[in-house]
Design a protein around this motif. Structure first.
Motif, mmCIF file in Angstrom:
data_model
loop_
_atom_site.group_PDB
_atom_site.id
_atom_site.type_symbol
_atom_site.label_atom_id
_atom_site.label_comp_id
_atom_site.label_asym_id
_atom_site.label_seq_id
_atom_site.Cartn_x
_atom_site.Cartn_y
_atom_site.Cartn_z
ATOM 1 N N ILE A 95 0.832 -1.206 0.000
ATOM 2 C CA ILE A 95 0.000 0.000 0.000
ATOM 3 C C ILE A 95 0.862 1.249 0.000
ATOM 4 N N ASP A 96 1.937 1.215 0.758
ATOM 5 C CA ASP A 96 2.876 2.335 0.758
ATOM 6 C C ASP A 96 4.293 1.769 0.740
ATOM 7 N N PHE A 97 5.241 2.633 0.496
ATOM 8 C CA PHE A 97 6.623 2.220 0.353
ATOM 9 C C PHE A 97 7.496 3.038 1.295
ATOM 10 N N PRO A 98 7.599 2.605 2.553
ATOM 11 C CA PRO A 98 8.470 3.339 3.475
ATOM 12 C C PRO A 98 9.853 3.523 2.855
ATOM 13 N N GLU A 99 10.353 4.721 2.941
ATOM 14 C CA GLU A 99 11.605 5.045 2.273
ATOM 15 C C GLU A 99 12.820 4.426 2.955
ATOM 16 N N ASN A 100 12.778 4.355 4.274
ATOM 17 C CA ASN A 100 13.961 3.934 5.016
ATOM 18 C C ASN A 100 13.716 2.694 5.865
ATOM 19 N N VAL A 101 14.803 2.026 6.174
ATOM 20 C CA VAL A 101 14.823 0.933 7.133
ATOM 21 C C VAL A 101 15.555 1.436 8.372
#
Length: 100
Positions: free
Chosen positions: A86-92
Motif C-alpha cells: 500500500i505504501d513504500f516506506p523510504e527507510n529501514v
C-alpha cells in the motif's frame, strides 16, 4: 552483528499472496548474500490490512552496503512489490545486536 528492520503493509486480501511472494523471492535473495546471517519475518492483521516486519541479520554494515548499496538506509524493493504494498516506506532501521 547488525539487524536491519523493514515494515510493510498490504490489503488483507493480499496477505497470503504477498507471504508466498516473499518466501519465493525475497528470502532466497537475502540468503545468497555472503555475510547474511538469518532473518525473521513477522506478520499480523487487523480487519483491513496485513502488516509485515522483516528483520534481517548481517555480519556487519559493509555486508549491508554490499546488499543495499551505499545509500544503505533506503529500503530495497522488488518490482513486484507494487502489486501488493500500500505504501513504500523510504527507510529501514539498523540496530547493533549486542546480545542474543
Amino acid at each position: 552483528m547488525i539487524a536491519r528492520i523493514w515494515k510493510g503493509k498490504t490489503k488483507i486480501e493480499h496477505l497470503e499472496e504477498y507471504t508466498d511472494f516473499m518466501k519465493v523471492r525475497a528470502i532466497p535473495d537475502y540468503s545468497k548474500v555472503d555475510g547474511f546471517i538469518k532473518l525473521i519475518f513477522l506478520k499480523r492483521t487487523d480487519h483491513n490490512f496485513a502488516y509485515f516486519d522483516l528483520i534481517t541479520f548481517w555480519k556487519n554494515m559493509d555486508v549491508i552496503k554490499g546488499f543495499a548499496g551505499n545509500d544503505f538506509e533506503k529500503a530495497k524493493y522488488y518490482p513486484e512489490d507494487k502489486n501488493y504494498l500500500i505504501d513504500f516506506p523510504e527507510n529501514v532501521i539498523h540496530y547493533e545486536v549486542f546480545a542474543e
